[in-house]
Write a protein that holds these residues in place. Structure first.
Motif, PDB file in Angstrom:
ATOM      1  N   LEU A 121      42.662  53.915  42.013  1.00  0.00           N
ATOM      2  CA  LEU A 121      41.511  53.263  42.629  1.00  0.00           C
ATOM      3  C   LEU A 121      41.958  52.190  43.614  1.00  0.00           C
ATOM      4  O   LEU A 121      42.992  51.541  43.429  1.00  0.00           O
ATOM      5  CB  LEU A 121      40.615  52.630  41.558  1.00  0.00           C
ATOM      6  N   SER A 122      41.183  52.007  44.661  1.00  0.00           N
ATOM      7  CA  SER A 122      41.464  50.959  45.640  1.00  0.00           C
ATOM      8  C   SER A 122      40.151  50.453  46.214  1.00  0.00           C
ATOM      9  O   SER A 122      39.088  51.053  46.016  1.00  0.00           O
ATOM     10  CB  SER A 122      42.372  51.481  46.766  1.00  0.00           C
ATOM     11  N   THR A 123      40.225  49.357  46.917  1.00  0.00           N
ATOM     12  CA  THR A 123      39.031  48.740  47.500  1.00  0.00           C
ATOM     13  C   THR A 123      39.074  48.884  49.016  1.00  0.00           C
ATOM     14  O   THR A 123      40.114  48.690  49.648  1.00  0.00           O
ATOM     15  CB  THR A 123      38.943  47.249  47.128  1.00  0.00           C
ATOM     16  N   VAL A 124      37.941  49.231  49.604  1.00  0.00           N
ATOM     17  CA  VAL A 124      37.840  49.393  51.046  1.00  0.00           C
ATOM     18  C   VAL A 124      36.509  48.812  51.517  1.00  0.00           C
ATOM     19  O   VAL A 124      35.611  48.534  50.713  1.00  0.00           O
ATOM     20  CB  VAL A 124      37.933  50.883  51.463  1.00  0.00           C
ATOM     21  N   ARG A 125      36.421  48.648  52.811  1.00  0.00           N
ATOM     22  CA  ARG A 125      35.140  48.334  53.439  1.00  0.00           C
ATOM     23  C   ARG A 125      34.817  49.482  54.374  1.00  0.00           C
ATOM     24  O   ARG A 125      35.544  49.748  55.326  1.00  0.00           O
ATOM     25  CB  ARG A 125      35.200  47.015  54.210  1.00  0.00           C
ATOM     26  N   ARG A 126      33.737  50.176  54.103  1.00  0.00           N
ATOM     27  CA  ARG A 126      33.390  51.380  54.842  1.00  0.00           C
ATOM     28  C   ARG A 126      31.994  51.242  55.428  1.00  0.00           C
ATOM     29  O   ARG A 126      31.040  50.986  54.708  1.00  0.00           O
ATOM     30  CB  ARG A 126      33.472  52.585  53.919  1.00  0.00           C
ATOM     31  N   LEU A 156      40.488  46.498  51.744  1.00  0.00           N
ATOM     32  CA  LEU A 156      40.225  45.121  51.352  1.00  0.00           C
ATOM     33  C   LEU A 156      41.444  44.595  50.615  1.00  0.00           C
ATOM     34  O   LEU A 156      42.036  45.302  49.794  1.00  0.00           O
ATOM     35  CB  LEU A 156      38.992  45.037  50.453  1.00  0.00           C
ATOM     36  N   GLU A 157      41.818  43.377  50.894  1.00  0.00           N
ATOM     37  CA  GLU A 157      43.004  42.797  50.277  1.00  0.00           C
ATOM     38  C   GLU A 157      42.704  41.391  49.787  1.00  0.00           C
ATOM     39  O   GLU A 157      41.662  40.805  50.107  1.00  0.00           O
ATOM     40  CB  GLU A 157      44.172  42.778  51.286  1.00  0.00           C
ATOM     41  N   GLY A 158      43.634  40.866  49.016  1.00  0.00           N
ATOM     42  CA  GLY A 158      43.532  39.483  48.582  1.00  0.00           C
ATOM     43  C   GLY A 158      42.475  39.260  47.519  1.00  0.00           C
ATOM     44  O   GLY A 158      42.141  40.145  46.723  1.00  0.00           O
ATOM     45  N   ASP A 159      41.919  38.059  47.520  1.00  0.00           N
ATOM     46  CA  ASP A 159      40.958  37.665  46.490  1.00  0.00           C
ATOM     47  C   ASP A 159      39.699  38.517  46.534  1.00  0.00           C
ATOM     48  O   ASP A 159      39.119  38.825  45.485  1.00  0.00           O
ATOM     49  CB  ASP A 159      40.594  36.188  46.657  1.00  0.00           C
ATOM     50  N   ASP A 160      39.260  38.897  47.743  1.00  0.00           N
ATOM     51  CA  ASP A 160      38.042  39.708  47.838  1.00  0.00           C
ATOM     52  C   ASP A 160      38.217  41.048  47.135  1.00  0.00           C
ATOM     53  O   ASP A 160      37.324  41.504  46.419  1.00  0.00           O
ATOM     54  CB  ASP A 160      37.682  39.942  49.310  1.00  0.00           C
ATOM     55  N   ALA A 161      39.383  41.664  47.334  1.00  0.00           N
ATOM     56  CA  ALA A 161      39.639  42.953  46.701  1.00  0.00           C
ATOM     57  C   ALA A 161      39.727  42.807  45.188  1.00  0.00           C
ATOM     58  O   ALA A 161      39.168  43.626  44.438  1.00  0.00           O
ATOM     59  CB  ALA A 161      40.922  43.554  47.251  1.00  0.00           C
ATOM     60  N   GLU A 162      40.415  41.787  44.729  1.00  0.00           N
ATOM     61  CA  GLU A 162      40.571  41.573  43.285  1.00  0.00           C
ATOM     62  C   GLU A 162      39.225  41.279  42.632  1.00  0.00           C
ATOM     63  O   GLU A 162      38.923  41.796  41.547  1.00  0.00           O
ATOM     64  CB  GLU A 162      41.543  40.414  43.043  1.00  0.00           C
ATOM     65  N   ARG A 163      38.416  40.487  43.304  1.00  0.00           N
ATOM     66  CA  ARG A 163      37.105  40.150  42.751  1.00  0.00           C
ATOM     67  C   ARG A 163      36.195  41.378  42.704  1.00  0.00           C
ATOM     68  O   ARG A 163      35.481  41.607  41.724  1.00  0.00           O
ATOM     69  CB  ARG A 163      36.468  39.037  43.595  1.00  0.00           C
ATOM     70  N   LEU A 164      36.228  42.192  43.769  1.00  0.00           N
ATOM     71  CA  LEU A 164      35.397  43.392  43.817  1.00  0.00           C
ATOM     72  C   LEU A 164      35.802  44.389  42.735  1.00  0.00           C
ATOM     73  O   LEU A 164      34.948  44.949  42.038  1.00  0.00           O
ATOM     74  CB  LEU A 164      35.508  44.037  45.197  1.00  0.00           C
TER      75      LEU A 164
END
Length: 208
Positions: free
Chosen positions: A81-86, A53-61
């Protein structure tokens, strides 16, 4: 005929196979095997079906996750840590590393149905946070070279967030602790382990 049977027996003894032979004792040539069709190469799936996940969605999550856990923002880089969609669900990825090399991860899914924690495929179940062990001797407050053992990566990071000078590592599941993990702690010079598992059935099994 008797000669033919004798030749047949000689061939069977020599090769271990009951093959017809001619009168000279030489086995008849075995037909060459038919070539089998080569199967098409298997489709290699994207590992764990995960997408970053990148951009605003990743930052918000990530911001929502930190606020919920009451963690400082510094833990994002410190713990990798990082954000993904799984599997169609947003998740926070907690990598399990040694000397900066990732050996697997656990993703904390946020929202949707199904398991909350999802491990990577072919995951090597090592403790979370082992990289801290290289700095045990640098902490004056930790002269006994002690570590706090929590049930998982989230609990370990919560301890680190509230007790910055502590070396907190997380079990790869309370029932997945192994002699290899104990040897890793011993090799790093750990002399004291403070067990901080949950007060439930799973925690009791892990403590035993």
């Amino acid at each position: 005929s008797a000669v033919e049977r004798e030749a047949f027996d000689a061939v069977r003894e020599r090769t271990g196979k009951r093959r017809r032979a001619d009168l000279t004792g030489r086995p008849r040539p075995t037909p060459a095997p038919r070539p089998r069709p080569t199967p098409p190469p298997a489709k290699v799936p994207t590992i764990d079906d995960a997408r970053p996940l990148e951009g605003d969605d990743a930052e918000r999550l990530m911001g929502h996750y930190l606020k919920h856990r009451r963690w400082p923002a510094e833990l994002v880089a410190e713990a990798g840590l990082s954000t993904v969609r799984r599997y169609g669900r947003p998740a926070i990825r907690h990598p399990f590393t040694i000397n900066g090399k990732c050996y697997g991860w656990q993703d904390r899914a946020l929202g949707g149905e199904g398991a909350k924690w999802l491990a990577s495929k072919d995951w090597v179940p090592i403790p979370h946070g082992l990289d801290q062990l290289a700095h045990l001797g640098e902490r004056l407050e930790n002269r006994r070279r002690a570590v706090v053992l929590a049930e998982g990566p989230a609990d370990a990071l919560t301890i680190r967030a509230t007790w910055p000078t502590a070396a907190a590592i997380g079990c790869p599941g309370v029932e997945n602790w192994s002699a290899r993990a104990t040897a890793m702690l011993a090799a790093a010079g750990v002399t004291l382990v403070l067990v901080a598992f949950d007060n439930d059935d799973a925690g009791a099994r892990g403590f035993d």
